[in-house]
Design an enzyme around this catalytic site. Structure first.
Site: not given
Ligand SMILES: N=[N+]=NCCCCNC(=O)[C@@H]1[C@H]2[C@H](O)[C@@H](O)[C@H](O)[C@@H](CO)[C@@H]12
Length: 453
Positions: A78, A294
């Site tokens: 992806r 997450y």
């Molecule tokens: N409390 N709490 N909450 C956790 C909230 C998580 C929101 N951030 C994501 O889902 C981002 C997703 C993104 O697609 C990617 O581009 C990012 O690199 C990853 C890692 O950060 C994840």
């Protein structure tokens, strides 16, 4: 997980990335700047002043990275397309060199038996469109459909699984409400407008796909289960608001054609009365939904903006480098909630992974020169979360694949390169790639189709 898992025939085992986080060369070959090019070069916005100017240099090293994917045995990958590589001004003139980059990448994936899952929007809006209001301008639904159409015509058939948006919640909560992400706005009046236009754009792109495409298209959301800190009425109400705000705000309009009522309660005077016809555009038939998982949230009532809710840290919990509790049961709970709420739509886990401390350089065996990065905490996290996916499948949820976040250590947005999510280590000084122990472990999981968890 109670038995040696056997995942369904055809279950996809992959990894995920995003253009701005790995590619580098944001202005190469005629590309236009995105809001992240601008944001990263705005003093004070990025930890350590990090930018996406080089990142993992994937724009130049993509052949090497596809070879690594093949060596690990990935059956899917992806990735996202940078809109401003394709349309430097966001609309109108197409940049053929931008299209060529992704066309060559897709061909290389297919030659190596890796199915591409293409995300059209992973946060990097063309700066030229931000100058015209960006997600606050209702015209963006047409701009996004125009861009999507260019990509459908170029790649549909080779790409058979399309994603319109990645995580509209983060785009608006981070970019328009709290300002931690590009374009860095802080307005409770702007956030609902950006949210709504994101969903209108999603609908317009799906509608365009039904005219131009012949395969599958879906939406990717980040959702996380909210558990009340107590059975007090205040904590229950706060949990309900937090659940509606993150988990239902986008899935409800996309799949049910209306917002959850809590959003009017949360935003009050800042929540517009949307035109009914908007929901006819937004609610398009989808072939799948991607879920990025997450962590969970234990939620209590609190004075906070705008939810009047706060997360309660768990004293016995294990936390990742990003401060997120490791809670694999939350993934199984969430998948069952999805099935109960939205029915039997196919689901892909389009992101799951964790940042734990990894060193800036790999260990080198003095005798053999072999490089190694030991990451037992990540292996434990992945084992438990893939196990939760298996349990949900056993309970009847139609999960079709798992994309590990992330293939490579990469730019963690405004946290820069301080957080490493990759199963492949990147030495940013040399751009040397080293599969971590978690990559070797994941390769075995894939080879045994999940039996060796
Ligand atoms: N409390 N709490 N909450 C956790 C909230 C998580 C929101 N951030 C994501 O889902 C981002 C997703 C993104 O697609 C990617 O581009 C990012 O690199 C990853 C890692 O950060 C994840």
């Amino acid at each position: 997980m109670s038995q040696t898992p056997v995942f369904p025939e055809g279950f996809l085992w992959g990894a995920a990335t995003a253009a701005h986080q790995i590619e580098g060369s944001p202005l190469a070959d005629g590309a236009g700047p995105s809001i992240w090019t601008r944001f990263a070069h705005t003093p004070g916005m990025m930890l350590n002043g990090d930018t996406g100017d080089v990142a993992c240099d994937h724009y130049n090293r993509w052949r090497e990275d596809v070879k690594l994917m093949r060596e690990l045995g990935l059956t899917a990958y992806r990735f996202s397309v940078s809109w401003s590589r394709i349309l430097p001004e966001g609309t109108g003139r197409v940049n053929p060199k931008g299209v060529d980059f992704y066309s060559r990448l897709v061909d290389a994936l297919l030659e190596n038996g890796i199915e591409p899952l293409l995300t059209l929007y992973h946060w990097d809006l063309p700066a030229a469109l931000d100058d015209r209001g960006g997600w606050l301008n209702r015209d963006i639904a047409d701009w996004f459909a125009e861009y999507a159409g260019v990509m459908y015509r170029a790649l549909d058939g080779r790409v058979k699984k399309w994603v319109t948006l990645n995580e509209p919640w983060v785009v608006t909560d981070g970019g328009y409400l709290h300002g931690a992400l590009a374009p860095g706005h802080r307005s409770r009046f702007e956030a609902p407008i950006a949210s709504h236009n994101l969903m209108r754009a999603h609908g317009a792109a799906v509608k365009a796909y039904r005219e131009l495409g012949k395969h599958e298209i879906g939406l990717v959301v980040n959702i996380e289960p909210k558990y009340p800190a107590s059975d007090s009425a205040e904590d229950q109400a706060a949990t309900r608001r937090a659940h509606a705000y993150m988990n239902e705000q986008y899935l409800h309009p996309a799949l049910l054609g209306h917002y959850p009522p809590e959003l009017k309660e949360i935003f009050g005077e800042a929540w517009p009365d949307w035109p009914a016809e908007d929901f006819e555009l937004i609610k398009q038939k989808l072939d799948f939904v991607g879920i990025n998982y997450y962590t969970r949230n234990v939620t209590r009532a609190a004075e906070s903006y705008p939810l009047n809710a706060a997360m309660v840290k768990q004293p016995l919990g294990t936390y990742t480098e990003t401060g997120w509790e490791v809670f694999p049961q939350g993934l199984a709970d969430l998948l069952l909630w999805f099935k109960r709420t939205y029915g039997d739509l196919p689901v892909y886990i389009t992101e799951n992974g964790a940042a734990f401390f990894d060193p800036p350089t790999a260990d080198v065996d003095p005798r053999t020169g072999a490089r190694r990065v030991r990451d037992p905490l990540r292996i434990d996290y992945l084992r438990k979360h893939i196990g939760a996916v298996y349990d949900a499948i056993q309970a009847g949820v139609d999960v079709r694949g798992y994309m590990l976040w992330s293939l490579l250590d990469n730019l963690e947005w405004s946290l820069g390169y301080s957080k490493r999510f990759g199963m492949i280590h990147v030495n940013y000084a040399t751009q040397e790639r080293t599969p971590k122990d978690s990559a070797r472990w994941y390769a075995e999981v894939i080879r045994t189709h999940g039996r060796k968890l």
